[in-house]
Design a protein around this motif. Structure first.
Motif, PDB file in Angstrom:
ATOM      1  N   LYS A  14      17.340  30.364 -18.574  1.00 14.43           N
ATOM      2  CA  LYS A  14      15.408  31.429 -17.731  1.00 14.43           C
ATOM      3  C   LYS A  14      15.111  30.995 -16.145  1.00 14.43           C
ATOM      4  CE  LYS A  14      11.511  28.884 -19.117  1.00 14.43           C
ATOM      5  NZ  LYS A  14      10.642  29.180 -17.059  1.00 14.43           N
ATOM      6  N   SER A  21       8.492  28.545 -22.020  1.00 14.21           N
ATOM      7  CA  SER A  21       7.844  29.860 -21.868  1.00 14.21           C
ATOM      8  C   SER A  21       8.092  30.786 -20.435  1.00 14.21           C
ATOM      9  CB  SER A  21       6.634  30.215 -21.834  1.00 14.21           C
ATOM     10  OG  SER A  21       5.733  29.970 -23.066  1.00 14.21           O
ATOM     11  N   GLU A  73      11.721  37.069 -24.404  1.00 16.64           N
ATOM     12  CA  GLU A  73      10.704  36.865 -24.024  1.00 16.64           C
ATOM     13  C   GLU A  73      10.037  35.930 -24.557  1.00 16.64           C
ATOM     14  OE1 GLU A  73       8.088  36.155 -21.186  1.00 16.64           O
ATOM     15  OE2 GLU A  73       9.827  38.134 -20.765  1.00 16.64           O
ATOM     16  N   VAL A  74       9.567  34.331 -24.347  1.00 15.91           N
ATOM     17  CA  VAL A  74       9.039  33.327 -24.866  1.00 15.91           C
ATOM     18  C   VAL A  74       7.655  32.887 -24.416  1.00 15.91           C
ATOM     19  CG1 VAL A  74       9.725  30.927 -25.642  1.00 15.91           C
ATOM     20  CG2 VAL A  74      11.323  32.389 -25.589  1.00 15.91           C
ATOM     21  N   SER A  75       7.062  32.836 -25.599  1.00 15.35           N
ATOM     22  CA  SER A  75       5.749  31.993 -25.176  1.00 15.35           C
ATOM     23  C   SER A  75       5.226  31.297 -26.165  1.00 15.35           C
ATOM     24  CB  SER A  75       5.021  33.673 -25.268  1.00 15.35           C
ATOM     25  OG  SER A  75       3.564  32.909 -25.256  1.00 15.35           O
ATOM     26  N   LEU A  76       5.350  29.591 -25.537  1.00 13.85           N
ATOM     27  CA  LEU A  76       5.150  28.581 -26.611  1.00 13.85           C
ATOM     28  C   LEU A  76       3.340  28.690 -26.838  1.00 13.85           C
ATOM     29  CD1 LEU A  76       7.734  26.237 -25.305  1.00 13.85           C
ATOM     30  CD2 LEU A  76       7.673  27.865 -27.036  1.00 13.85           C
ATOM     31  N   LYS A  77       3.457  28.548 -28.591  1.00 13.60           N
ATOM     32  CA  LYS A  77       2.124  27.551 -28.695  1.00 13.60           C
ATOM     33  C   LYS A  77       1.453  26.713 -28.283  1.00 13.60           C
ATOM     34  CE  LYS A  77       2.996  29.883 -33.340  1.00 13.60           C
ATOM     35  NZ  LYS A  77       2.789  29.339 -34.372  1.00 13.60           N
ATOM     36  N   GLU A 126       2.582  24.176 -24.729  1.00 12.00           N
ATOM     37  CA  GLU A 126       4.358  24.034 -24.558  1.00 12.00           C
ATOM     38  C   GLU A 126       5.337  22.081 -24.909  1.00 12.00           C
ATOM     39  OE1 GLU A 126       5.320  25.023 -21.757  1.00 12.00           O
ATOM     40  OE2 GLU A 126       4.219  27.115 -22.064  1.00 12.00           O
ATOM     41  N   THR A 133      10.842  31.180 -31.638  1.00 10.93           N
ATOM     42  CA  THR A 133      11.082  31.228 -30.291  1.00 10.93           C
ATOM     43  C   THR A 133       9.271  30.438 -29.737  1.00 10.93           C
ATOM     44  OG1 THR A 133      10.522  33.058 -29.885  1.00 10.93           O
ATOM     45  CG2 THR A 133      11.887  32.479 -30.330  1.00 10.93           C
ATOM     46  N   SER A 134       8.390  30.776 -30.817  1.00 10.32           N
ATOM     47  CA  SER A 134       6.590  30.154 -30.010  1.00 10.32           C
ATOM     48  C   SER A 134       6.342  28.715 -30.356  1.00 10.32           C
ATOM     49  CB  SER A 134       5.542  30.981 -31.189  1.00 10.32           C
ATOM     50  OG  SER A 134       5.614  31.175 -32.404  1.00 10.32           O
TER      51      SER A 134
END
Length: 316
Positions: free
Chosen positions: A98, A122, A147-151, A153, A76-77
């Motif tokens: 989201k 994210s 919960e998504v936290s992109l490396k 965008e 997901t990242s």
């Protein structure tokens, strides 16, 4: 575990059609009017199409799911996750949103790994999977908040997914490499891809009138038969540009009153250039990105004709 026999949802077919019926894209026009002259002045700097195509990775051990569906959330990242339906129903839908965003609906083919883009950035996503029981009756078989936290965008718009599907062995990516070889920057590469499309792919008006819900473009097939609808044009161009390292959004929404698909691209040090390739119902046009030094880096779009009103609903 969710008991599908107790939790039933009755969902009208139209609620799941989403972006899949891209019709009403215009009247027939003479071929001579389809080829719009392309002119983009190169910006200073160097650029190379020597880009290692980003390909989704699917884990042998899914991180989530149940007896009905397998969910791989390990990437997901990087801007995507994978889903595989394990049951025996013929129609499966995945819905995703989201926060308070519009709901995205995906058709999931049985027994296949399907790549779903996390194109909303994210944040907290709600994912729900339904299987068809009969007629328009669906049962919820999976629900999860992630919960998504992109490396980065931009990565959701560089990877292939269900809507923009390609590999490093696709004819589409090989052609993109050839077309953009020697280009001096991203805009030059966009112009080369656009120029090829309008001169080699014709618009299929019959297909536009008869396209079925659930239709997804096969980019290599479109290149082979050299005809398609706006959905096909956008998917092929997005696949080409992503494969040479240009972040590209395939956008779905409205051009005036017509449901439509187009692309936007990201240019380093400039940002997103929206609606760069458009179809106004009569002709495809490449908008000329002109950079105003006195406008704090903002980009104005100047085309060969009147700019259509574009309203984006979905990004893929």
């Amino acid at each position: 575990m969710i008991n599908k026999f107790w939790i039933k949802l009755y969902i009208a077919t139209l609620a799941f059609m989403s972006v899949l019926s891209l019709t009403g894209c215009g009247k027939k026009i003479p071929p001579s009017q389809r080829e719009t002259e392309v002119k983009i002045e190169n910006q200073a700097g160097t650029w190379s199409n020597d880009f290692d195509i980003l390909l989704p990775q699917i884990s042998d051990e899914p991180s989530d799911g149940n007896e009905y569906v397998s969910i791989d959330l390990s990437n997901t990242s990087d801007g995507y996750f994978c889903v595989r339906y394990l049951g025996d129903a013929e129609k499966i839908k995945l819905q995703m949103n989201k926060d308070t965003s519009i709901t995205y609906t995906f058709t999931i083919p049985p027994g296949e790994d399907t790549v779903i883009p996390l194109s909303l950035g994210s944040g907290l996503y709600n994912i729900t999977v339904y299987e068809n029981i009969q007629s328009n009756e669906y049962a919820m078989i999976y629900a999860q908040d992630i919960e998504v936290s992109l490396k980065d965008e931009l990565t959701p718009f560089l990877y292939p997914n269900q809507y923009v599907k390609f590999t490093d062995k696709s004819d589409t990516t090989a052609l993109a490499k050839q077309l953009t070889d020697g280009c001096s920057n991203e805009l030059d590469a966009v112009a080369k891809v656009y120029d090829y499309m309008i001169k080699n792919i014709t618009y299929d008006y019959d297909k536009a009138e008869n396209v079925q819900p659930g239709y997804l473009p096969d980019v290599d097939e479109i290149l082979s038969i050299k005809t398609g609808i706006c959905f096909d044009y956008a998917a092929v161009m997005a696949a080409m540009l992503r494969s040479v390292g240009i972040p590209t959004r395939m956008e779905i929404g409205y051009s005036g009153d017509a449901y439509h698909a187009w692309v936007s691209v990201y240019v380093k040090d400039i940002g997103w250039i929206n609606d760069i390739i458009q179809f106004d119902g009569n002709v495809w046009t490449l908008m000329d990105p002109t950079f105003d030094a006195n406008a704090d880096g903002n980009t104005s779009l100047i085309g060969s004709g009147k700019k259509a009103e574009y309203t984006t609903m979905y990004n893929y």
